[in-house]
Scaffold this active site. Sequence first.
Site, PDB file in Angstrom:
ATOM      1  N   GLY A 194       1.602   2.269  10.908  1.00  0.00           N
ATOM      2  CA  GLY A 194       2.604   3.332  10.792  1.00  0.00           C
ATOM      3  C   GLY A 194       3.254   3.730  12.106  1.00  0.00           C
ATOM      4  O   GLY A 194       3.896   4.769  12.204  1.00  0.00           O
ATOM      5  N   SER A 228       2.562  -2.016  10.468  1.00  0.00           N
ATOM      6  CA  SER A 228       3.992  -2.023  10.796  1.00  0.00           C
ATOM      7  C   SER A 228       4.698  -3.349  10.483  1.00  0.00           C
ATOM      8  O   SER A 228       5.608  -3.763  11.214  1.00  0.00           O
ATOM      9  CB  SER A 228       4.220  -1.640  12.263  1.00  0.00           C
ATOM     10  OG  SER A 228       3.761  -0.326  12.506  1.00  0.00           O
ATOM     11  N   ASN A 242       0.866  -1.183   0.000  1.00  0.00           N
ATOM     12  CA  ASN A 242       0.000   0.000   0.000  1.00  0.00           C
ATOM     13  C   ASN A 242       0.906   1.237   0.000  1.00  0.00           C
ATOM     14  O   ASN A 242       1.467   1.591   1.038  1.00  0.00           O
ATOM     15  CB  ASN A 242      -0.889  -0.043   1.258  1.00  0.00           C
ATOM     16  CG  ASN A 242      -1.766   1.189   1.382  1.00  0.00           C
ATOM     17  OD1 ASN A 242      -1.832   2.013   0.469  1.00  0.00           O
ATOM     18  ND2 ASN A 242      -2.441   1.309   2.508  1.00  0.00           N
ATOM     19  N   TRP A 243       1.019   1.866  -1.179  1.00  0.00           N
ATOM     20  CA  TRP A 243       1.934   3.020  -1.292  1.00  0.00           C
ATOM     21  C   TRP A 243       1.291   4.313  -0.784  1.00  0.00           C
ATOM     22  O   TRP A 243       1.940   5.349  -0.762  1.00  0.00           O
ATOM     23  CB  TRP A 243       2.392   3.184  -2.743  1.00  0.00           C
ATOM     24  CG  TRP A 243       3.379   2.149  -3.174  1.00  0.00           C
ATOM     25  CD1 TRP A 243       3.934   1.170  -2.400  1.00  0.00           C
ATOM     26  CD2 TRP A 243       3.960   1.990  -4.481  1.00  0.00           C
ATOM     27  NE1 TRP A 243       4.817   0.408  -3.146  1.00  0.00           N
ATOM     28  CE2 TRP A 243       4.841   0.886  -4.422  1.00  0.00           C
ATOM     29  CE3 TRP A 243       3.813   2.654  -5.702  1.00  0.00           C
ATOM     30  CZ2 TRP A 243       5.578   0.455  -5.523  1.00  0.00           C
ATOM     31  CZ3 TRP A 243       4.544   2.226  -6.805  1.00  0.00           C
ATOM     32  CH2 TRP A 243       5.421   1.143  -6.720  1.00  0.00           C
ATOM     33  N   LYS A 244       0.013   4.268  -0.427  1.00  0.00           N
ATOM     34  CA  LYS A 244      -0.696   5.452   0.103  1.00  0.00           C
ATOM     35  C   LYS A 244      -0.457   6.660  -0.813  1.00  0.00           C
ATOM     36  O   LYS A 244      -0.401   6.491  -2.023  1.00  0.00           O
ATOM     37  CB  LYS A 244      -0.261   5.711   1.551  1.00  0.00           C
ATOM     38  CG  LYS A 244      -0.386   4.450   2.421  1.00  0.00           C
ATOM     39  CD  LYS A 244      -0.253   4.710   3.884  1.00  0.00           C
ATOM     40  CE  LYS A 244      -0.427   3.406   4.641  1.00  0.00           C
ATOM     41  NZ  LYS A 244      -0.438   3.544   6.075  1.00  0.00           N
ATOM     42  N   GLU A 303      -6.269  -4.671  10.510  1.00  0.00           N
ATOM     43  CA  GLU A 303      -5.225  -3.694  10.799  1.00  0.00           C
ATOM     44  C   GLU A 303      -5.568  -2.973  12.103  1.00  0.00           C
ATOM     45  O   GLU A 303      -6.358  -2.010  12.091  1.00  0.00           O
ATOM     46  CB  GLU A 303      -5.124  -2.658   9.680  1.00  0.00           C
ATOM     47  CG  GLU A 303      -4.759  -3.239   8.335  1.00  0.00           C
ATOM     48  CD  GLU A 303      -4.110  -2.208   7.422  1.00  0.00           C
ATOM     49  OE1 GLU A 303      -2.964  -2.421   7.018  1.00  0.00           O
ATOM     50  OE2 GLU A 303      -4.748  -1.181   7.128  1.00  0.00           O
ATOM     51  N   HIS A 335      -9.937   1.620   4.499  1.00  0.00           N
ATOM     52  CA  HIS A 335      -8.699   1.805   5.268  1.00  0.00           C
ATOM     53  C   HIS A 335      -8.975   2.798   6.391  1.00  0.00           C
ATOM     54  O   HIS A 335      -9.730   3.746   6.212  1.00  0.00           O
ATOM     55  CB  HIS A 335      -7.580   2.307   4.350  1.00  0.00           C
ATOM     56  CG  HIS A 335      -6.237   2.232   5.015  1.00  0.00           C
ATOM     57  ND1 HIS A 335      -5.828   3.184   5.921  1.00  0.00           N
ATOM     58  CD2 HIS A 335      -5.238   1.319   4.923  1.00  0.00           C
ATOM     59  CE1 HIS A 335      -4.619   2.850   6.363  1.00  0.00           C
ATOM     60  NE2 HIS A 335      -4.236   1.727   5.768  1.00  0.00           N
ATOM     61  N   GLY A 338       2.550  -1.202   4.406  1.00  0.00           N
ATOM     62  CA  GLY A 338       2.616   0.212   4.042  1.00  0.00           C
ATOM     63  C   GLY A 338       4.057   0.671   3.921  1.00  0.00           C
ATOM     64  O   GLY A 338       4.720   0.454   2.897  1.00  0.00           O
TER      65      GLY A 338
HETATM   66  P1  PGA Z   1       2.252   0.411   7.764  1.00  0.00           P
HETATM   67  O1  PGA Z   1       0.886   0.638   6.966  1.00  0.00           O
HETATM   68  O2  PGA Z   1       2.866  -0.869   7.248  1.00  0.00           O
HETATM   69  O3  PGA Z   1       3.096   1.622   7.449  1.00  0.00           O
HETATM   70  O4  PGA Z   1       1.913   0.315   9.214  1.00  0.00           O
HETATM   71  C1  PGA Z   1      -0.015  -0.422   6.760  1.00  0.00           C
HETATM   72  C2  PGA Z   1      -1.300   0.084   6.171  1.00  0.00           C
HETATM   73  O5  PGA Z   1      -1.713   1.202   6.522  1.00  0.00           O
HETATM   74  O6  PGA Z   1      -1.929  -0.579   5.343  1.00  0.00           O
END
Ligand code: PGA
Length: 249
Positions: free
Chosen positions: A174, A211, A7-9, A168, A96, A232
């Site tokens: 994050g 994470s 997930n590159w957001k 999640e 999300h 992410g």
């Molecule tokens: P993260 O994000 O790996 O940076 O915690 C995961 C996500 O939001 O899908």
Amino acid sequence: MFIIVANWKSQLTFHQALALCEGNLEGYGDLGDAKGIETVICPSFEALHAVALTLQDTAIQVGAQDCSAFKQGAYTGQVTAASLAEVGCTYCIIGHYESRTHLHETDQLVAEKMQQLVTVGIEPILCIGETEQEREAGYTFQALTRQLTAVAQTLASHDQVTICIAYEPIWAIGTGKVAQKSQLTEVFAWLSTTCATLFAEHTVRLLYGGSVTAETAGGIKKIPGVDGLLVGTASLDFKKFEKIVSSCS
Ligand code: PGA
């Protein structure tokens, strides 16, 4: 097959997203061929088509990070599921926590997005999770049930489909805090049983996100019920993402 979703957001611009793909094309080709792993990359909307074209000779799948709850029409700024399918998306993240929080998405809206996706044959990746306060107050399963129920009602009248549900925990996204093994074992056992009832006519794949790193991915994969990972931050660095995939294959 075990699925790993990047997930590159909104972390990369159009040119940065393309540079990441083009600069590691051979490497992504190898990831696509990794035994027993299906790899999906979810760039932001504007880069979807170009990323799909760049990766077209690899086995990597391309997904979106959101879609419109409307089929088509006068909905300024919305990207429809049909358009996503045309530009090569085979997956789409919905619900999300960042969209639920910053864009005030409700469970009902997320369910409508799910409806649009399954209608055009895109596999939804529905994100669910509890806040830290909900967990501490003992409301984890109530929070997850609420998020699952709206979607289950939408799918009740639909022919058999395959969906991904990504657990999640919001406090793990994050933050560098991965949920503990005992917490994940408990949640995935509950999810396996609950989804078998709520989505009895459908096929559900359960993912963990929050994470995930190369150091933790292999251990999470071993937890019963975990069919995949949603990654992410670590997916933005090709070397780190490659290590995550190789630690799971
Ligand atoms: P993260 O994000 O790996 O940076 O915690 C995961 C996500 O939001 O899908």
